[in-house]
Design a protein around this motif. Structure first.
Motif, mmCIF file in Angstrom:
data_model
loop_
_atom_site.group_PDB
_atom_site.id
_atom_site.type_symbol
_atom_site.label_atom_id
_atom_site.label_comp_id
_atom_site.label_asym_id
_atom_site.label_seq_id
_atom_site.Cartn_x
_atom_site.Cartn_y
_atom_site.Cartn_z
ATOM 1 N N MET A 109 0.828 -1.185 0.000
ATOM 2 C CA MET A 109 0.000 0.000 0.000
ATOM 3 C C MET A 109 0.868 1.242 0.000
ATOM 4 N N MET A 110 0.368 2.278 -0.618
ATOM 5 C CA MET A 110 1.096 3.531 -0.691
ATOM 6 C C MET A 110 1.062 4.208 0.681
ATOM 7 N N LYS A 111 2.188 4.756 1.076
ATOM 8 C CA LYS A 111 2.279 5.436 2.363
ATOM 9 C C LYS A 111 2.612 6.899 2.136
ATOM 10 N N THR B 41 -7.334 5.048 -4.174
ATOM 11 C CA THR B 41 -8.654 5.163 -4.798
ATOM 12 C C THR B 41 -8.522 5.781 -6.186
ATOM 13 N N GLN B 42 -7.686 6.788 -6.304
ATOM 14 C CA GLN B 42 -7.459 7.437 -7.596
ATOM 15 C C GLN B 42 -6.865 6.446 -8.600
ATOM 16 N N GLN C 10 -8.388 -3.928 -2.217
ATOM 17 C CA GLN C 10 -7.137 -3.199 -1.997
ATOM 18 C C GLN C 10 -7.112 -2.412 -0.699
ATOM 19 N N LEU C 11 -8.259 -1.893 -0.296
ATOM 20 C CA LEU C 11 -8.295 -1.089 0.927
ATOM 21 C C LEU C 11 -8.808 -1.871 2.135
ATOM 22 N N LYS C 12 -9.231 -3.094 1.890
ATOM 23 C CA LYS C 12 -9.695 -3.974 2.976
ATOM 24 C C LYS C 12 -10.850 -3.360 3.759
ATOM 25 N N ILE C 13 -11.796 -2.758 3.023
ATOM 26 C CA ILE C 13 -13.004 -2.225 3.638
ATOM 27 C C ILE C 13 -14.209 -2.803 2.911
#
Length: 91
Positions: A1-3, A14-15, A56-59
């Motif tokens: 994941m981007m930090k 998201t973008q 990807q965001l685990k939501i």
């Protein structure tokens, strides 16, 4: 994941998801762009967005969530609010 500053950059992820789903550059995704009217999202594109954000965001995101999201900024806000809600559940 981007930090970013040690935190995951959910907006950037998201973008990137949107750019992939719409086959455009991230610069083409200004916040006021309407997912259907401006970016021409069809039902399959919306489902792809739901699946990719969930994975990807685990939501948890489902088709009912995306129905109330109109613009790119609406989606960014929804993701941020969901991330905050999930993280506050663990606080």
């Amino acid at each position: 994941m981007m930090k970013k500053n040690g935190k995951t950059d959910h907006k950037k992820i998201t973008q990137q998801i949107l750019a992939t789903c719409f086959g455009c550059s991230e610069q083409d995704l200004s916040g006021e762009k309407h997912l259907i009217n401006d970016l021409y999202a069809d039902s399959l594109t919306l489902i792809d967005i739901v699946i990719m954000i969930s994975e990807q965001l685990k939501i948890d995101m489902n088709e009912k969530d995306i129905i109330n999201i109109n613009t790119v900024d609406d989606l960014y806000r929804w993701v941020e609010n969901k991330i905050l809600a999930v993280s506050s559940d663990f606080a």
